[in-house]
Design an enzyme around this catalytic site. Structure first.
Site, PDB file in Angstrom:
ATOM      1  N   ASP A 190       0.876  -1.162   0.000  1.00  7.06           N
ATOM      2  CA  ASP A 190       0.000   0.000   0.000  1.00  7.06           C
ATOM      3  C   ASP A 190       0.917   1.216   0.000  1.00  7.06           C
ATOM      4  OD1 ASP A 190      -1.665   2.148   0.545  1.00  7.06           O
ATOM      5  OD2 ASP A 190      -2.829   1.104   2.069  1.00  7.06           O
ATOM      6  N   SER A 234      -0.297  12.818 -15.687  1.00  4.68           N
ATOM      7  CA  SER A 234      -1.591  12.953 -16.347  1.00  4.68           C
ATOM      8  C   SER A 234      -1.628  14.274 -17.102  1.00  4.68           C
ATOM      9  CB  SER A 234      -2.732  12.926 -15.318  1.00  4.68           C
ATOM     10  OG  SER A 234      -3.964  13.288 -15.922  1.00  4.68           O
ATOM     11  N   TYR A 250      -7.672  16.434  -7.457  1.00  5.28           N
ATOM     12  CA  TYR A 250      -6.852  15.486  -8.215  1.00  5.28           C
ATOM     13  C   TYR A 250      -5.853  16.185  -9.137  1.00  5.28           C
ATOM     14  CZ  TYR A 250      -5.625  11.860 -11.598  1.00  5.28           C
ATOM     15  OH  TYR A 250      -4.945  11.014 -12.427  1.00  5.28           O
ATOM     16  N   LYS A 301      -1.459  16.032  -9.461  1.00  2.00           N
ATOM     17  CA  LYS A 301      -0.696  15.740 -10.669  1.00  2.00           C
ATOM     18  C   LYS A 301       0.195  16.918 -11.076  1.00  2.00           C
ATOM     19  CE  LYS A 301      -1.833  11.502 -11.313  1.00  2.00           C
ATOM     20  NZ  LYS A 301      -0.801  10.441 -11.219  1.00  2.00           N
TER      21      LYS A 301
END
Length: 248
Positions: free
Chosen positions: A67, A148, A163, A167
């Site tokens: 993890d 991304s 999010y 990135k």
């Protein structure tokens, strides 16, 4: 420019988030190229299925349950790799999440914390441990951050607007690391790969389904091919940033 993966054959590559999607495709591509792939993810059963499916390839997949939001998991994994596989030559930081309730206006702090633990802090810890191992073993390795397009340009993603910030952090971390390594005279290379919409479990959220409606999207193998291209470049060539989009 001659492209070749020959110098990596038999060497150790670490791929995070390797149980599905882009991570699984990259792990598969590297195993087919003859690398020893330490595949890290939470879902070990999926990693084991991947290893079994690729058992007849030139290289090999080694499933490791990790993890990446937990530093202890990461450190244990890197210790196992060092003791059982050998020096690390490649790190693919692919693990990433976008949990629900990650909007700014109505989000939950625990979701925000998990987002940054995986997408930013986990990436940093894996990078630190990989580079430490590379330096100890005098390896001129390669670090690849799977970023991304939203790390390059903010787009409208209601309820997921934290999010892109994670990135954008990856974009900055790749460049600051490149400059730090360059200032140290290190030959270790760093690349940020920014995929557009890609057919992975990531797109299962209602918000992403709205975005992709009517648009062509990439396949995970397209990004794996991009990573193989990056790794295939000669030692003196560094692909600093690669953006991959589908043509509509």
């Amino acid at each position: 420019m001659v492209l070749s993966m020959d110098r990596w054959v038999g060497k150790v590559a670490v791929v995070t988030g390797a149980s599905s999607g882009i991570g699984a495709a990259i792990a598969e591509a590297l195993a087919k190229e003859g690398l020893q792939v330490a595949a890290l993810a939470r879902r070990k059963n999926r990693l084991e299925d991947l290893a079994q499916r690729l058992s007849n390839q030139k290289g090999e997949i080694f499933p490791i349950q990790v993890d990446v939001s937990k530093e202890t998991d990461i450190l244990s994994a890197f210790t196992w790799i060092k003791n059982n596989l050998g020096p690390i030559y490649i790190l693919i930081n692919n693990a990433g999440i976008s949990p629900p309730s990650s909007g700014i206006l109505d989000g939950q702090v625990d979701s925000w914390e998990m987002l940054y633990k995986v997408n930013v802090l986990g990436l940093c810890i894996c990078t630190r441990e990989a580079i430490k191992d590379m330096k100890e073993n005098k390896v001129n390795g390669h670090i690849v951050h799977v970023n991304s397009v939203v790390g390059q340009q903010v787009v409208k993603l209601p309820h997921m607007n934290l999010y892109p910030s994670s990135k954008f952090a990856v974009t900055a971390l790749a460049e600051t690391l490149r400059l730090e390594l360059m200032n140290q005279g290190s030959k270790i290379k760093i690349t940020s790969v920014s995929p557009g919409l890609t057919d992975t479990e990531f797109l299962n959220s209602p918000e992403f389904k709205k975005v992709i409606k009517g648009n062509k999207i990439l396949e995970p193998q397209n990004i794996a091919d991009a990573v193989v291209y990056i790794l295939s470049t000669p030692p003196h060539v560094q692909v600093q940033e690669l953006i991959v989009r589908a043509v509509n």
